[in-house]
Design a protein around this motif. Structure first.
Motif, PDB file in Angstrom:
ATOM      1  N   LYS A 216       9.464   6.133 -10.927  1.00  0.00           N
ATOM      2  CA  LYS A 216       9.645   4.775 -10.389  1.00  0.00           C
ATOM      3  C   LYS A 216       9.296   4.734  -8.912  1.00  0.00           C
ATOM      4  CE  LYS A 216      13.521   3.631 -13.469  1.00  0.00           C
ATOM      5  NZ  LYS A 216      14.975   3.303 -13.489  1.00  0.00           N
ATOM      6  N   LEU A 217       9.693   5.803  -8.195  1.00  0.00           N
ATOM      7  CA  LEU A 217       9.399   5.872  -6.764  1.00  0.00           C
ATOM      8  C   LEU A 217       7.893   5.958  -6.520  1.00  0.00           C
ATOM      9  CD1 LEU A 217      10.484   6.086  -3.855  1.00  0.00           C
ATOM     10  CD2 LEU A 217      10.619   8.563  -4.181  1.00  0.00           C
ATOM     11  N   MET A 218       7.200   6.742  -7.357  1.00  0.00           N
ATOM     12  CA  MET A 218       5.748   6.862  -7.212  1.00  0.00           C
ATOM     13  C   MET A 218       5.071   5.509  -7.455  1.00  0.00           C
ATOM     14  SD  MET A 218       5.222  10.077  -6.418  1.00  0.00           S
ATOM     15  CE  MET A 218       6.767   9.957  -5.482  1.00  0.00           C
ATOM     16  N   ARG A 219       5.520   4.779  -8.468  1.00  0.00           N
ATOM     17  CA  ARG A 219       4.918   3.479  -8.775  1.00  0.00           C
ATOM     18  C   ARG A 219       5.226   2.467  -7.675  1.00  0.00           C
ATOM     19  NH1 ARG A 219       6.705   4.638 -14.324  1.00  0.00           N
ATOM     20  NH2 ARG A 219       4.853   5.237 -15.527  1.00  0.00           N
ATOM     21  N   ARG A 220       6.443   2.536  -7.162  1.00  0.00           N
ATOM     22  CA  ARG A 220       6.828   1.620  -6.081  1.00  0.00           C
ATOM     23  C   ARG A 220       5.950   1.824  -4.852  1.00  0.00           C
ATOM     24  NH1 ARG A 220      12.497   1.018  -2.633  1.00  0.00           N
ATOM     25  NH2 ARG A 220      11.373   1.688  -0.799  1.00  0.00           N
ATOM     26  N   GLU A 221       5.639   3.072  -4.562  1.00  0.00           N
ATOM     27  CA  GLU A 221       4.813   3.389  -3.398  1.00  0.00           C
ATOM     28  C   GLU A 221       3.324   3.394  -3.737  1.00  0.00           C
ATOM     29  OE1 GLU A 221       6.031   3.655  -0.340  1.00  0.00           O
ATOM     30  OE2 GLU A 221       8.036   3.260  -1.198  1.00  0.00           O
ATOM     31  N   GLN A 222       3.010   3.013  -5.013  1.00  0.00           N
ATOM     32  CA  GLN A 222       1.631   2.914  -5.493  1.00  0.00           C
ATOM     33  C   GLN A 222       0.861   4.225  -5.300  1.00  0.00           C
ATOM     34  OE1 GLN A 222       0.076  -0.565  -3.444  1.00  0.00           O
ATOM     35  NE2 GLN A 222       1.067  -1.960  -4.904  1.00  0.00           N
ATOM     36  N   ILE A 223       1.530   5.309  -5.719  1.00  0.00           N
ATOM     37  CA  ILE A 223       0.931   6.642  -5.601  1.00  0.00           C
ATOM     38  C   ILE A 223       0.555   7.127  -7.004  1.00  0.00           C
ATOM     39  CG2 ILE A 223       1.352   9.052  -4.910  1.00  0.00           C
ATOM     40  CD1 ILE A 223       3.462   7.906  -2.947  1.00  0.00           C
ATOM     41  N   GLU A 224      -0.687   7.529  -7.171  1.00  0.00           N
ATOM     42  CA  GLU A 224      -1.100   8.078  -8.457  1.00  0.00           C
ATOM     43  C   GLU A 224      -0.508   9.484  -8.617  1.00  0.00           C
ATOM     44  OE1 GLU A 224      -5.252   8.051  -9.118  1.00  0.00           O
ATOM     45  OE2 GLU A 224      -5.495   5.897  -8.741  1.00  0.00           O
TER      46      GLU A 224
ATOM     47  N   ILE B 260      16.815  10.652   6.681  1.00  0.00           N
ATOM     48  CA  ILE B 260      16.683  10.702   5.217  1.00  0.00           C
ATOM     49  C   ILE B 260      17.343   9.459   4.638  1.00  0.00           C
ATOM     50  CG2 ILE B 260      17.319  11.925   3.101  1.00  0.00           C
ATOM     51  CD1 ILE B 260      17.169  14.533   4.586  1.00  0.00           C
ATOM     52  N   GLU B 261      16.557   8.697   3.915  1.00  0.00           N
ATOM     53  CA  GLU B 261      17.054   7.437   3.338  1.00  0.00           C
ATOM     54  C   GLU B 261      17.046   7.542   1.819  1.00  0.00           C
ATOM     55  OE1 GLU B 261      15.737   2.731   2.990  1.00  0.00           O
ATOM     56  OE2 GLU B 261      14.717   4.035   4.426  1.00  0.00           O
ATOM     57  N   GLU B 262      18.186   7.280   1.215  1.00  0.00           N
ATOM     58  CA  GLU B 262      18.265   7.321  -0.247  1.00  0.00           C
ATOM     59  C   GLU B 262      17.868   5.976  -0.817  1.00  0.00           C
ATOM     60  OE1 GLU B 262      21.387   8.483  -3.834  1.00  0.00           O
ATOM     61  OE2 GLU B 262      21.823   9.054  -1.778  1.00  0.00           O
ATOM     62  N   ILE B 263      16.983   6.005  -1.808  1.00  0.00           N
ATOM     63  CA  ILE B 263      16.529   4.787  -2.477  1.00  0.00           C
ATOM     64  C   ILE B 263      17.148   4.793  -3.875  1.00  0.00           C
ATOM     65  CG2 ILE B 263      14.516   3.446  -3.201  1.00  0.00           C
ATOM     66  CD1 ILE B 263      12.895   5.158  -1.136  1.00  0.00           C
ATOM     67  N   ALA B 264      18.168   3.978  -4.084  1.00  0.00           N
ATOM     68  CA  ALA B 264      18.960   3.998  -5.320  1.00  0.00           C
ATOM     69  C   ALA B 264      18.084   3.884  -6.563  1.00  0.00           C
ATOM     70  CB  ALA B 264      19.983   2.867  -5.297  1.00  0.00           C
ATOM     71  N   GLY B 265      18.299   4.809  -7.479  1.00  0.00           N
ATOM     72  CA  GLY B 265      17.583   4.796  -8.742  1.00  0.00           C
ATOM     73  C   GLY B 265      16.154   5.273  -8.667  1.00  0.00           C
ATOM     74  N   HIS B 266      15.743   5.716  -7.492  1.00  0.00           N
ATOM     75  CA  HIS B 266      14.354   6.140  -7.304  1.00  0.00           C
ATOM     76  C   HIS B 266      14.232   7.555  -6.731  1.00  0.00           C
ATOM     77  CE1 HIS B 266      13.951   1.811  -7.744  1.00  0.00           C
ATOM     78  NE2 HIS B 266      12.629   1.954  -7.911  1.00  0.00           N
ATOM     79  N   GLY B 267      14.987   7.841  -5.652  1.00  0.00           N
ATOM     80  CA  GLY B 267      14.885   9.131  -4.986  1.00  0.00           C
ATOM     81  C   GLY B 267      15.192   8.990  -3.504  1.00  0.00           C
ATOM     82  N   VAL B 268      14.462   9.732  -2.675  1.00  0.00           N
ATOM     83  CA  VAL B 268      14.707   9.682  -1.225  1.00  0.00           C
ATOM     84  C   VAL B 268      13.385   9.572  -0.455  1.00  0.00           C
ATOM     85  CG1 VAL B 268      16.849  11.027  -1.329  1.00  0.00           C
ATOM     86  CG2 VAL B 268      14.679  12.217  -0.986  1.00  0.00           C
ATOM     87  N   GLN B 269      13.521   8.985   0.761  1.00  0.00           N
ATOM     88  CA  GLN B 269      12.422   8.975   1.738  1.00  0.00           C
ATOM     89  C   GLN B 269      12.905   9.808   2.914  1.00  0.00           C
ATOM     90  OE1 GLN B 269      10.757   5.130   2.854  1.00  0.00           O
ATOM     91  NE2 GLN B 269      10.564   5.830   4.988  1.00  0.00           N
ATOM     92  N   ALA B 270      12.197  10.898   3.201  1.00  0.00           N
ATOM     93  CA  ALA B 270      12.676  11.843   4.220  1.00  0.00           C
ATOM     94  C   ALA B 270      11.605  12.107   5.273  1.00  0.00           C
ATOM     95  CB  ALA B 270      13.085  13.166   3.550  1.00  0.00           C
ATOM     96  N   GLU B 271      12.092  12.237   6.524  1.00  0.00           N
ATOM     97  CA  GLU B 271      11.191  12.579   7.634  1.00  0.00           C
ATOM     98  C   GLU B 271      11.380  14.063   7.961  1.00  0.00           C
ATOM     99  OE1 GLU B 271      10.720  11.525  12.325  1.00  0.00           O
ATOM    100  OE2 GLU B 271      11.304   9.884  10.986  1.00  0.00           O
ATOM    101  N   ILE B 272      10.306  14.857   7.776  1.00  0.00           N
ATOM    102  CA  ILE B 272      10.361  16.299   8.013  1.00  0.00           C
ATOM    103  C   ILE B 272       9.178  16.708   8.886  1.00  0.00           C
ATOM    104  CG2 ILE B 272      10.368  18.599   6.928  1.00  0.00           C
ATOM    105  CD1 ILE B 272      11.460  17.191   4.392  1.00  0.00           C
ATOM    106  N   ASN B 273       9.526  17.353  10.009  1.00  0.00           N
ATOM    107  CA  ASN B 273       8.504  17.775  10.970  1.00  0.00           C
ATOM    108  C   ASN B 273       7.578  16.625  11.351  1.00  0.00           C
ATOM    109  OD1 ASN B 273       9.482  20.424  10.914  1.00  0.00           O
ATOM    110  ND2 ASN B 273       8.145  20.995   9.204  1.00  0.00           N
ATOM    111  N   GLY B 274       8.164  15.434  11.474  1.00  0.00           N
ATOM    112  CA  GLY B 274       7.430  14.264  11.931  1.00  0.00           C
ATOM    113  C   GLY B 274       6.637  13.562  10.849  1.00  0.00           C
TER     114      GLY B 274
END
Length: 615
Positions: free
Chosen positions: A398-406, A375-389
């Motif tokens: 901001k995190l959605m825009r950074r990852e270019q997710i609608e 689990i990696e915390e992205i300051a001011g955005h949220g977290v990136q987590a690996e769950i069940n692979g």
């Protein structure tokens, strides 16, 4: 009744028996004088002694002096029965006053019962009772079932139910468990608790509350100050008038005995007992009645000011709202609400952020089979987590825009947590600080109580503030404010109040100190153990309920109504009977009623301030 009051009652009863005997016995001359002097000294000996002592100290113009002068004068002109009767009824009034004051003190004394007598501390294998003031921060104390919690601290072992009625007025016990804060003054009901002390006794909740209540009477209301000044000038004026009445008319019309008798009646009537006793007693009763409801008022001046409240200004977080984040909406794009909420909670499982805690609380017990990887915390955005692979992104827009997710945003205002996996938007969870259960009831109650305007000042986003304001029915909402901006708004609102009107600010007492100080009356949502609230505000609501403001205003208005009733009644009756006495149209018995009778009626009326059950 106290021992002193019982003793006074027996003395009055003995005096009445002797007085009745003197009236019935067919005595004349010196024997008749002695027969009436015996009950007079039995009942009035203390008054005569007090008057003599005050004379030696240069404090002659008080009620003891007036009563002594009037009754001795009655004996001097041969009115023995009247002289005894005045003293008997005066003592009855004094007894009634002491009983009424004692009843008011008992109400506040019930709050004083929160003072702990001892604290249990381990010495080897034994528990030793020590003075709470000797306990230091970091010490471990043990509280058995049925004992008072003596100091503030954190529970490190055990669970129990605690009776907080003495602090909050709430009859429902609170649950305490390991990790919770324990507050001094509460009573441990069921289990054994071990508490690590966080504050020394002098800084504890119980010590600060006791100090607050004990010093409440030192801050007098304007009505009390008026009565004190009034009595200071009134007494010498009426003594001078009595002297003029006794000696000036006889010079021109004769009949010295009649005019001296009128002057004595004038003195009995003039005693300002009803005002001097009943006005402070009314405020004392109001403060005592408020304490029964978990409302701590720091002085009668604040109670008087609160009765004139026109504007009530609120902070939002922790005052009108719970001050804690809760999940209020789950909007899945794929899957079910439970699946989305569980995934979000797994992503935030290692975080102690309030939003993370609210997600975990809403999701309940997480699946033990879940394989949580990096689990990696992205300051001011949220977290990136690996769950069940699989890799998930959980955070803000901001995190959605950074990852270019609608993504799709919920229409309701609040904090939104978005969830996505490998470029796919999975849904959103809406988190908000919900209004307290009785907040809308409080706003409606204030409107019915005659408050002209209710206003909310908050640092939150405009959309959030306006939604809360609309939900609760507030008149005005001003959002996105810094502490300094709140003070500026209070200044503007103060300029809108009438000449007599007062502005009340209600906050949580933690970050609202500047505004609490600037307002006419600062009310803090004290909660259990909030030091800043107890210190910063003029009035503290110990149960954190906004509806307590409505109760506090109702108590203040009732108290001031009683004060005004007593002032008008006492002065009206006194001045009427004074005129009648000077004209020879009032006898000594009517004089007794104008003094003792009015005092008793005013005292009975004053004790109504203690009764707050129906407010």
């Amino acid at each position: 009744m106290t021992k002193k009051e019982k003793k006074a009652l027996w003395r009055i009863l003995a005096g009445l028996v002797l007085f009745a005997a003197a009236l019935l016995l067919p005595l004349t001359g010196v024997a008749r004088l002695i027969a009436f002097l015996v009950p007079y000294f039995v009942v009035g000996g203390g008054v005569l002694k007090e008057a003599a002592g005050n004379l030696l100290r240069g404090q002659m113009l008080d009620e003891n002096f007036l009563m002594s002068l009037a009754t001795v004068g009655a004996f001097a002109v041969g009115e023995y029965p009247e002289g005894v009767a005045v003293m008997v009824f005066y003592q009855v009034g004094e007894l009634f006053e002491h009983y009424a004051v004692g009843k008011s003190r008992a109400s506040i004394a019930s709050l004083m019962d929160i003072r702990p007598d001892y604290a249990n501390i381990r010495r080897g294998e034994e528990l030793v009772q020590v003075d709470p003031e000797t306990i230091k921060v970091g010490d471990i104390i043990v509280v058995k079932p049925g004992e008072k919690i003596p100091l503030d601290g954190t529970i490190i072992s055990g669970s129990s139910m605690a009776d907080t009625a003495a602090l909050t007025g709430e009859s429902v016990p609170r649950e305490l468990a390991e990790g919770d804060n324990a507050v001094s003054g509460c009573i441990n009901l069921t289990g054994l608790l071990e508490i690590q002390v966080a504050k020394e006794f002098g800084e504890s909740t119980v010590a600060k509350i006791l100090d607050l209540v004990e010093n409440a009477s030192s801050k007098k209301a304007a009505s009390e100050n008026f009565i004190t000044k009034f009595a200071r000038y009134y007494t010498p004026v009426v003594v001078a008038c009595a002297a003029l009445l006794a000696f000036v008319p006889p010079i021109f019309v004769g009949n010295w005995s009649e005019w001296i008798h009128r002057a004595l009646i004038f003195l009995v009537i003039s005693c300002p007992c009803a005002l001097v006793i009943s006005v402070p007693l009314s405020f004392f009763g109001g403060i005592g009645g408020a304490s029964r409801r978990g409302i701590l008022v720091k002085g009668s001046n604040y109670l008087e000011a609160l009765s004139k409240a026109e504007f009530v200004v609120f902070d939002k977080t922790g005052t009108l709202t719970k001050g804690s984040f809760d999940v209020v909406g789950v909007y899945p794009k794929e899957g079910t609400q439970t699946q989305l909420l569980t995934l979000a909670a797994l992503c935030e499982s290692y975080s102690d952020h309030p939003i993370s805690k609210s997600l975990k609380k809403a999701a309940g017990e997480l699946p033990k089979t879940a394989d949580i990887g990096k689990i990696e915390e992205i300051a001011g955005h949220g977290v990136q987590a690996e769950i069940n692979g699989k890799v998930y992104f959980c955070g803000n827009e901001k995190l959605m825009r950074r990852e270019q997710i609608e993504f799709e945003t919920p229409s309701q205002p609040g904090t939104v947590v978005y969830l996505a996996e490998a470029g796919r938007f999975l849904g959103a969870v809406l988190i908000a600080d919900e209004p307290k259960a009785d907040a809308s009831v409080a706003i409606e109650g204030l409107r019915k109580a005659g408050i002209r305007k209710t206003v909310m000042l908050t640092g939150d986003a405009k959309a959030v503030g306006e939604t809360v304001g609309k939900t609760l029915g507030l008149d005005e909402v001003h959002a996105e404010l810094l502490p300094g901006d709140k003070v500026d708004w209070v200044e503007k609102l103060l300029a809108q109040t009438s000449e007599q009107g007062k502005l009340v600010f209600v906050g949580d007492g933690i970050n609202d100190a500047p505004v609490l100080s600037r307002a006419d009356i600062g009310i803090a949502m004290g909660g259990l153990g909030s030091d800043a609230a107890i210190e910063a505000a003029d009035i503290v609501l110990m149960d954190d309920k906004p509806s307590g403001i409505v109760t506090a205003i109702a108590i203040a208005q009732k108290t001031l109504k009683i004060v005004k009733q007593n002032i008008i009644f006492a002065l009206g009756v006194k001045f009427l009977v004074l005129i009648l006495g000077a004209l020879g149209m009032a006898n000594m018995w009517e004089a007794v009623f104008a003094d003792v009778g009015v005092s008793v009626i005013a005292i009975i009326n004053a004790t109504r301030a203690l009764n707050t059950k129906n407010l």
